[in-house]
Design a protein around this motif. Structure first.
Motif, PDB file in Angstrom:
ATOM      1  N   TYR A  18      -7.124   6.561  -3.587  1.00  0.00           N
ATOM      2  CA  TYR A  18      -6.086   5.724  -2.991  1.00  0.00           C
ATOM      3  C   TYR A  18      -6.620   4.343  -2.614  1.00  0.00           C
ATOM      4  O   TYR A  18      -5.960   3.321  -2.855  1.00  0.00           O
ATOM      5  CB  TYR A  18      -5.517   6.431  -1.761  1.00  0.00           C
ATOM      6  CG  TYR A  18      -4.651   5.572  -0.875  1.00  0.00           C
ATOM      7  CD1 TYR A  18      -3.401   5.128  -1.295  1.00  0.00           C
ATOM      8  CD2 TYR A  18      -5.097   5.207   0.397  1.00  0.00           C
ATOM      9  CE1 TYR A  18      -2.607   4.338  -0.467  1.00  0.00           C
ATOM     10  CE2 TYR A  18      -4.308   4.414   1.227  1.00  0.00           C
ATOM     11  CZ  TYR A  18      -3.066   3.984   0.793  1.00  0.00           C
ATOM     12  OH  TYR A  18      -2.285   3.208   1.612  1.00  0.00           O
TER      13      TYR A  18
ATOM     14  N   ARG B  91       0.308   5.029  -2.637  1.00  0.00           N
ATOM     15  CA  ARG B  91       0.160   6.474  -2.399  1.00  0.00           C
ATOM     16  C   ARG B  91       0.824   7.273  -3.524  1.00  0.00           C
ATOM     17  O   ARG B  91       0.284   8.278  -3.991  1.00  0.00           O
ATOM     18  CB  ARG B  91       0.771   6.851  -1.051  1.00  0.00           C
ATOM     19  CG  ARG B  91       0.045   6.259   0.137  1.00  0.00           C
ATOM     20  CD  ARG B  91       0.488   6.889   1.448  1.00  0.00           C
ATOM     21  NE  ARG B  91      -0.253   6.322   2.573  1.00  0.00           N
ATOM     22  CZ  ARG B  91      -1.462   6.714   2.949  1.00  0.00           C
ATOM     23  NH1 ARG B  91      -2.073   7.684   2.282  1.00  0.00           N
ATOM     24  NH2 ARG B  91      -2.066   6.149   3.982  1.00  0.00           N
TER      25      ARG B  91
ATOM     26  N   LYS C 283       0.806  -1.213   0.000  1.00  0.00           N
ATOM     27  CA  LYS C 283       0.000   0.000   0.000  1.00  0.00           C
ATOM     28  C   LYS C 283       0.843   1.269   0.000  1.00  0.00           C
ATOM     29  O   LYS C 283       0.404   2.306  -0.493  1.00  0.00           O
ATOM     30  CB  LYS C 283      -0.944  -0.004   1.199  1.00  0.00           C
ATOM     31  CG  LYS C 283      -2.018  -1.087   1.140  1.00  0.00           C
ATOM     32  CD  LYS C 283      -2.941  -1.018   2.348  1.00  0.00           C
ATOM     33  CE  LYS C 283      -4.033  -2.073   2.270  1.00  0.00           C
ATOM     34  NZ  LYS C 283      -4.940  -2.025   3.438  1.00  0.00           N
TER      35      LYS C 283
ATOM     36  N   TRP D 188      -6.714   2.068  -5.584  1.00  0.00           N
ATOM     37  CA  TRP D 188      -5.383   1.607  -5.981  1.00  0.00           C
ATOM     38  C   TRP D 188      -4.895   0.514  -5.040  1.00  0.00           C
ATOM     39  O   TRP D 188      -4.283  -0.467  -5.471  1.00  0.00           O
ATOM     40  CB  TRP D 188      -4.388   2.773  -6.002  1.00  0.00           C
ATOM     41  CG  TRP D 188      -4.515   3.650  -7.210  1.00  0.00           C
ATOM     42  CD1 TRP D 188      -4.908   4.948  -7.262  1.00  0.00           C
ATOM     43  CD2 TRP D 188      -4.226   3.269  -8.552  1.00  0.00           C
ATOM     44  NE1 TRP D 188      -4.900   5.414  -8.555  1.00  0.00           N
ATOM     45  CE2 TRP D 188      -4.480   4.392  -9.376  1.00  0.00           C
ATOM     46  CE3 TRP D 188      -3.798   2.087  -9.158  1.00  0.00           C
ATOM     47  CZ2 TRP D 188      -4.306   4.375 -10.750  1.00  0.00           C
ATOM     48  CZ3 TRP D 188      -3.615   2.067 -10.544  1.00  0.00           C
ATOM     49  CH2 TRP D 188      -3.881   3.196 -11.320  1.00  0.00           C
ATOM     50  N   CYS D 189      -5.161   0.670  -3.768  1.00  0.00           N
ATOM     51  CA  CYS D 189      -4.775  -0.368  -2.796  1.00  0.00           C
ATOM     52  C   CYS D 189      -5.422  -1.699  -3.147  1.00  0.00           C
ATOM     53  O   CYS D 189      -4.788  -2.765  -3.089  1.00  0.00           O
ATOM     54  CB  CYS D 189      -5.165   0.047  -1.381  1.00  0.00           C
ATOM     55  SG  CYS D 189      -4.156   1.370  -0.698  1.00  0.00           S
TER      56      CYS D 189
ATOM     57  N   THR E 246      -1.210   6.873  -6.762  1.00  0.00           N
ATOM     58  CA  THR E 246      -2.399   7.726  -6.705  1.00  0.00           C
ATOM     59  C   THR E 246      -2.069   9.153  -7.128  1.00  0.00           C
ATOM     60  O   THR E 246      -2.770   9.760  -7.963  1.00  0.00           O
ATOM     61  CB  THR E 246      -2.992   7.740  -5.285  1.00  0.00           C
ATOM     62  OG1 THR E 246      -3.293   6.408  -4.887  1.00  0.00           O
ATOM     63  CG2 THR E 246      -4.256   8.584  -5.236  1.00  0.00           C
TER      64      THR E 246
END
Length: 325
Positions: A208, A188, A184, A211-212, A191
């Protein structure tokens, strides 16, 4: 017209030097009068010629960029130096010359320290290639270039330097690296970089959390990479098509605006090609849109051909580029 060579320094008055002790290597964009006098003393034993050193710095600084790498002994005397100049046409191409080490300090690997320090400084200036020219009969300098990773290349001119009759050597400067994103923390950066470029990619902002989820899904058909300079993320690369077929895809390539026009996109494309080739792929394909001119220019510069276009009437129309690898 300027000429830079590898100079064997005249033996200076060594009353203020020592054969041993600590050597400090410094980088100077702008030199002081005192430092120019010390360079002139080390080169010619004539501090009164300092103005020629200053003038040479001035002539190059006002045109492009340049800097000095200087070796000092414990008493502050100059015992070695080289000079680097940026190319007028390619900002990532640099030249080094005017390398010397005073006779009492030869054999102490000072030339190596000067070059290593220059390469570190050049990496921060987004240099991709370092070039030098050597007289064909300068066996010591020829040995030096080969020992330090330079390769002889076809002769080309550099700015207004006079180097005719000399051999040309170049060395690639490692500027970027790619790291796979599996946690993760990397999400960041992805993102930030993706959302900054979302308008060019004709995409909605992706949060975010999403994306995680994408990264933690561990989809075996795709890989996510951060393109970094040192440890600092500069771009995002997503590769697809890993499981089936002969074609691999660069599905997303985005570079932070602060780092654009620095060669990151070119590096990312090259990295993707190498990665996909190792996976057994024979062809790399890329989708983009008609209005994404920076991407189209990059892909074409990297040797990609336009495969097809659909409804080439609007900015969002999709184009497909391909390249055999």
């Amino acid at each position: 017209m300027n000429k830079l060579n590898f100079i064997k320094a005249d033996k200076p008055d060594c009353s203020n030097t020592t054969d041993s002790g600590k050597i400090t290597v410094i980088v100077r964009e702008f030199i002081t009068t005192t430092l120019a006098e010390k360079i002139a003393t080390a080169l010619w034993n004539k501090p009164e010629l300092a103005d020629s050193i200053i003038r040479f710095n001035y002539d190059n600084k006002i045109k492009n960029d340049c800097f000095n790498v200087i070796a000092l002994n414990e008493t502050g005397d100059v015992v070695g130096r080289l000079f680097c100049i940026q190319n007028a046409e390619d900002a990532g191409l640099w030249y080094y010359g005017d390398l010397f080490v005073v006779p009492d300090y030869t054999g102490k690997r000072i030339s190596k320290r000067l070059l290593e320090t220059a390469e570190q400084a050049l990496s921060d200036k987004w240099c991709h290639t370092l070039r030098c020219y050597v007289e064909p009969d300068n066996k010591e300098s020829l040995r030096l270039q080969r020992e330090y990773g330079f390769t002889e290349c076809e002769y080309k001119t550099f700015n207004n330097l006079i180097n005719s009759g000399q051999l040309m050597f170049e060395k690639p400067i490692v500027t970027f690296n790619a790291v796979a994103v599996t946690e993760k923390n990397g999400a960041r950066y992805i993102t930030d970089i993706f959302n900054e470029n979302a308008h060019l990619l004709h995409s909605e902002i992706i949060p975010y959390s999403e994306w995680c989820s994408l990264i933690s899904a561990n989809d075996t058909d795709e890989k996510h990479f951060l393109i970094r300079k040192g440890a600092v993320p500069c771009g995002y690369l997503k590769i697809n098509g890993l499981e089936d077929g002969n074609d691999g895809w660069i599905s997303i390539l985005a570079v932070s605006s602060a780092f654009q026009r620095k060669g990151i996109g070119k590096y990312a494309v090259s990295y993707a090609e190498s990665f996909l080739k190792k996976q057994g792929k024979l062809c790399v394909k890329i989708h983009t849109t008609t209005d994404n001119y920076p991407a189209r220019k990059l892909y074409e510069k990297c040797g990609y051909l336009l495969c097809n276009s659909t409804n080439t009437y609007t900015a969002k129309d999709k184009l497909t580029y391909f390249k055999q690898i």
